[in-house]
Design a protein around this motif. Structure first.
Motif, PDB file in Angstrom:
ATOM      1  N   ALA A   1      51.594   5.027  79.440  1.00  0.00           N
ATOM      2  CA  ALA A   1      50.553   4.461  79.040  1.00  0.00           C
ATOM      3  C   ALA A   1      49.697   3.620  79.231  1.00  0.00           C
ATOM      4  O   ALA A   1      48.604   3.230  79.933  1.00  0.00           O
ATOM      5  N   GLN A   2      50.449   2.220  78.966  1.00  0.00           N
ATOM      6  CA  GLN A   2      49.995   0.740  79.493  1.00  0.00           C
ATOM      7  C   GLN A   2      49.412   1.455  81.238  1.00  0.00           C
ATOM      8  O   GLN A   2      48.778   0.219  81.618  1.00  0.00           O
ATOM      9  N   ILE A   3      50.291   1.346  81.621  1.00  0.00           N
ATOM     10  CA  ILE A   3      49.921   2.072  83.212  1.00  0.00           C
ATOM     11  C   ILE A   3      48.843   2.380  83.847  1.00  0.00           C
ATOM     12  O   ILE A   3      47.634   2.081  84.604  1.00  0.00           O
ATOM     13  N   ALA A   4      48.820   3.458  83.142  1.00  0.00           N
ATOM     14  CA  ALA A   4      47.279   4.588  82.858  1.00  0.00           C
ATOM     15  C   ALA A   4      46.354   3.380  82.785  1.00  0.00           C
ATOM     16  O   ALA A   4      45.407   3.514  83.187  1.00  0.00           O
ATOM     17  N   LEU A   5      46.142   2.335  82.128  1.00  0.00           N
ATOM     18  CA  LEU A   5      45.087   2.021  81.276  1.00  0.00           C
ATOM     19  C   LEU A   5      44.804   0.718  82.238  1.00  0.00           C
ATOM     20  O   LEU A   5      43.886   0.363  82.512  1.00  0.00           O
TER      21      LEU A   5
ATOM     22  N   THR B   1      49.914  10.618  77.315  1.00  0.00           N
ATOM     23  CA  THR B   1      48.665  10.805  77.890  1.00  0.00           C
ATOM     24  C   THR B   1      47.777  10.490  76.100  1.00  0.00           C
ATOM     25  O   THR B   1      47.042  10.065  76.113  1.00  0.00           O
ATOM     26  N   ALA B   2      48.757  10.819  75.525  1.00  0.00           N
ATOM     27  CA  ALA B   2      48.702  10.604  73.675  1.00  0.00           C
ATOM     28  C   ALA B   2      48.087   9.750  73.330  1.00  0.00           C
ATOM     29  O   ALA B   2      46.918   9.211  73.221  1.00  0.00           O
ATOM     30  N   LEU B   3      48.769   8.473  73.593  1.00  0.00           N
ATOM     31  CA  LEU B   3      48.855   7.127  73.472  1.00  0.00           C
ATOM     32  C   LEU B   3      47.196   6.135  73.886  1.00  0.00           C
ATOM     33  O   LEU B   3      46.602   5.975  74.081  1.00  0.00           O
ATOM     34  N   VAL B   4      47.316   7.346  75.303  1.00  0.00           N
ATOM     35  CA  VAL B   4      46.125   6.676  76.239  1.00  0.00           C
ATOM     36  C   VAL B   4      44.643   7.130  75.764  1.00  0.00           C
ATOM     37  O   VAL B   4      43.541   6.454  75.408  1.00  0.00           O
TER      38      VAL B   4
ATOM     39  N   GLU C   1      50.114  16.876  80.153  1.00  0.00           N
ATOM     40  CA  GLU C   1      50.662  16.938  81.410  1.00  0.00           C
ATOM     41  C   GLU C   1      49.727  17.149  82.499  1.00  0.00           C
ATOM     42  O   GLU C   1      49.193  18.727  81.808  1.00  0.00           O
ATOM     43  N   LEU C   2      50.154  16.818  83.364  1.00  0.00           N
ATOM     44  CA  LEU C   2      49.053  18.088  84.811  1.00  0.00           C
ATOM     45  C   LEU C   2      49.708  17.724  85.976  1.00  0.00           C
ATOM     46  O   LEU C   2      50.411  17.130  86.801  1.00  0.00           O
ATOM     47  N   GLN C   3      49.765  18.497  86.724  1.00  0.00           N
ATOM     48  CA  GLN C   3      51.132  19.154  87.899  1.00  0.00           C
ATOM     49  C   GLN C   3      49.899  18.948  89.381  1.00  0.00           C
ATOM     50  O   GLN C   3      48.243  18.670  88.716  1.00  0.00           O
TER      51      GLN C   3
END
Length: 330
Positions: A182-186, A226-229, A241-243
């Motif tokens: 999640a942090q990587i996504a942010l 994803t939910a955390l983000v 999650e997505l392919q």
């Protein structure tokens, strides 16, 4: 040359920064330095033996050439490093020995304000680059972790933002748990905003599964991340999650995840682990002949960026331009 790199170079030229290149023994680094100096992209400090650098026969006029083994800066840098690492038991003698290492010497140049950023990795591992960065520069205020990303520019591609994507994390976090993912996504979303004009970040949390099409721990980790983000940044355009195909191809996204705000239009791709990320960026780079700039590091207190050991001189030019832009923001 891509529109993205044109933009980075133009921005770097608008407020020239001083970047240190520790790998003066690498011909690709010197070839890149020649172009950077000729185009006025950045002021450069090149570390290495001046005679060996001159023997390359390149026009490096304007660069500051410093030999860490003989520099008058060694003593002062060693004293400062010993102070910084005193709680870890480092002695002045140990610090002075580390000044033989061009990466430690280069990081001290950044720490002491003689350079605004550093680019290395053409002949050093990511760990070699990251270790002195964290020991000397440390993490940025408020940063909970250091992660990395690549800017990928795919020719003749209308997906993403006119063929431009941000891939993360392809070079640092080996097996992030849901919280670190999640942090990587942010971090990745923030990086896109800092570097890419003209397009909002659209973040896809990638998996081999789309919306529970596969039920296992790996897919569940991405769903939890994803939910955390979404909880931490409800304004972000993020989904998972997505392919991969559902994330970037409009018609497939519409079929696999019709209710998704992201499917089919993602430009920031967050990979579930380093295996997927590293393999993914190299496939796109080699098979689609994409330009790959990175790994760009996030979360360090000053701009320090890594290079793939398979990089070209042109890749180095691009990473130096990005590093200079990051330094302007700092």
């Amino acid at each position: 040359m891509s529109a993205f790199l044109d933009t980075m170079i133009a921005q770097a030229k608008s407020d020239k920064q001083t970047i240190v290149l520790p790998e003066g023994n690498d011909i690709r680094t010197l070839q890149a330095a020649e172009k950077i100096l000729a185009e006025g992209i950045a002021d450069l400090i090149i570390l290495g033996n001046p005679d060996d650098i001159a023997a390359a026969g390149l026009n490096l006029e304007g660069a500051r050439i410093v030999n860490p083994l003989t520099s008058e800066l060694r003593e002062g840098f060693a004293e400062r490093l010993a102070e910084l690492r005193a709680k870890k038991g480092m002695t002045r003698e140990q610090a002075l020995e580390l000044m033989d290492n061009e990466l430690y010497f280069g990081m001290m140049m950044v720490k002491e304000g003689q350079a605004a950023g550093l680019v290395s990795g053409a002949c050093h591992s990511t760990g070699d680059v990251l270790r002195p960065a964290l020991q000397i520069l440390k993490t940025a205020p408020g940063a909970s972790m250091v992660s990395s990303f690549f800017i990928m520019n795919v020719p003749d591609c209308e997906l993403g933002h006119k063929g431009t994507f941000l891939f993360s994390d392809c070079g640092l976090e080996v097996q992030p748990d849901a919280e670190r993912l999640a942090q990587i996504a942010l971090n990745a979303e923030a990086a896109w905003r800092s570097l890419i004009d003209g397009a909002e970040p659209v973040v896809a949390m990638l998996s081999h599964s789309s919306y529970g099409s596969a039920a296992n721990d790996d897919a569940d980790k991405v769903a939890r991340a994803t939910a955390l983000v979404k909880e931490l940044a409800p304004e972000m355009a993020v989904d998972g999650e997505l392919q991969l195909d559902a994330a970037i191809v409009p018609e497939i996204g519409a079929a696999k995840a019709p209710a998704s705000p992201v499917a089919g239009r993602a430009n920031v791709l967050v990979f579930p682990d380093i295996d997927a990320g590293n393999i993914g960026y190299k496939l796109v780079q080699r098979l689609a002949k994409a330009e790959a700039y990175g790994p760009i590091l996030q979360g360090i207190a000053a701009p320090v960026n890594d290079l793939s050991r398979g990089c070209s001189a042109e890749d180095i030019v691009g990473v130096v331009a990005i590093t200079a832009v990051q330094a302007q923001e700092k």
